[in-house]
Each structure stands twice: as structure tokens, then as C-alpha cells.
Design a protein around this motif. Sequence first.
Motif, mmCIF file in Angstrom:
data_model
loop_
_atom_site.group_PDB
_atom_site.id
_atom_site.type_symbol
_atom_site.label_atom_id
_atom_site.label_comp_id
_atom_site.label_asym_id
_atom_site.label_seq_id
_atom_site.Cartn_x
_atom_site.Cartn_y
_atom_site.Cartn_z
ATOM 1 N N TRP A 86 0.860 -1.182 0.000
ATOM 2 C CA TRP A 86 0.000 0.000 0.000
ATOM 3 C C TRP A 86 0.895 1.231 0.000
ATOM 4 N N GLY B 85 -1.233 7.537 0.387
ATOM 5 C CA GLY B 85 -2.409 8.022 -0.318
ATOM 6 C C GLY B 85 -3.389 6.925 -0.705
ATOM 7 N N ASP B 86 -2.975 5.639 -0.609
ATOM 8 C CA ASP B 86 -3.872 4.538 -0.964
ATOM 9 C C ASP B 86 -4.996 4.400 0.058
ATOM 10 N N ARG B 87 -6.176 4.036 -0.442
ATOM 11 C CA ARG B 87 -7.308 3.781 0.444
ATOM 12 C C ARG B 87 -7.219 2.363 0.987
ATOM 13 N N ARG C 4 -15.353 8.914 3.445
ATOM 14 C CA ARG C 4 -14.464 8.415 2.391
ATOM 15 C C ARG C 4 -13.697 7.170 2.820
ATOM 16 N N ASN D 91 -10.501 5.107 5.177
ATOM 17 C CA ASN D 91 -9.159 5.200 5.744
ATOM 18 C C ASN D 91 -8.109 5.168 4.642
ATOM 19 N N PHE D 92 -7.077 5.990 4.807
ATOM 20 C CA PHE D 92 -6.035 6.112 3.799
ATOM 21 C C PHE D 92 -4.658 6.098 4.460
#
Length: 225
Positions: free
Chosen positions: A31, A34-36, A72, A74-75
Amino acid sequence: MRHSRDAAHVRPSLETEIASAIQEGILDGEWQPGDRLVEMELAQKFGVSQGTIRGALKYLQADGLVEHRPRRGNFVIAVSEEDIRDISLMRDILESAAAQLATERITDAGRARLAEVVEEMRRASNNRQRRHLLELDLRFHRTVVEIAQSKLLQDMYKRLEGPALLFLLLADGFYEEPQTIVDLHEPLLAAICSGDSARAHELARRHTDQDAIRLTDPSANGPAV
């Protein structure tokens, strides 16, 4: 009721285990910043409930490695140039203050703890275990903070650990040889253990400054000195 208490007792350890696995995935590049992090996908990956994943992500949020965005999800935190400067500044302040306090408050047990971390760093370097070396880098400074015996300092550093780990991951590319990272910590270990507060303060902040310069200025080269 006893079963419920037992489940409540076991659950936090499972959540921390999953949190550690997600952290390792972030460090390994599975990951990216910036990845969700999708709860359902993570639950399927690790074979646990979404509630367990939610709890694990809360640990990573507390460490500053993951951020929750309303509606939105978690990132993985993204690190901009401004973030790099901010992380560097906070590491400078907290790690140098901790090093200075540690020289005054360290015990023989504390000296042994720090020496053990550096010895483990040497082994990781010899085995070229770069990711483990980054984790040990952070563990060294966390141990210094603990030896400083300041609860406020510990609480502040806890919030910095996630961003600091990503900072170290980004800076790792500047060190062709992992031994260089060990070499940066051995003089700091000696200064803290000998009670040289001025040198400990200076050494604790020096390589953080240099890494920040390299991460924000492509023309800067060479290892921190």
C-alpha cells in the motif's frame, strides 16, 4: 459473560497483530502513501471481521500512519514536501530533547537497552534487512524517548511515529549501504551513555536535517554526516 470477557481480552491482541501486518505491507510497498484501505478487502485478506479491521486501523490512526476521512474511509497518509519539512522539524525537536534528557536520566538498564537495539541494527545491516533496519531506527529513538522519562514527550512522539516511519522509508534510498544507518547511531549511543548532553543533542538532530534536505532538494547528494 465469561466468554464475552475472554473475547474482549483476546480481541485487542488480534487487532494489534493485524495492525502490524498492515504496517509491514505499507513498508513493503503493498500500500502506497495516499492509498485507500478498504475494510471489506482487508477483512477478506486477513480472514477476520470488519470490526477487527476497524480496530486495527484505529491503532494505525493513533500512530499517525493512517488517516480517517469522513464519508471516504481510511487512507495511508500521503507525505508532501511540506509534510517532510514538518516531520523533520518535529523529529528535531522531540528526538534532540529526548537525547539531552536521556543523558541525565539513563540507568545501566537503559544503556543496555540502547546497546541491544544498536547490536540488532548491526545484525540487520549484515543481513541486509533494510525494512527491519528502518523499524530498529525508529525503535532506537523511541527507546531514547522512554529513557528520558517525560510522559508528555512520549505522548507527542507516539503521534509522530507513523509519519516518521514513512519519512525513514523515503530517506532510505539515500543510503546505498545499510551500515551507514548503523554508523549514524553508534556515536549517538556513545554520547547518551557517557552523559555528553550537548553532543547527544546535536547528533540526534543532524541526520534528520540532512535527510529532509535531500528529500526536498534533488540536487543534494551523499549520506548524512
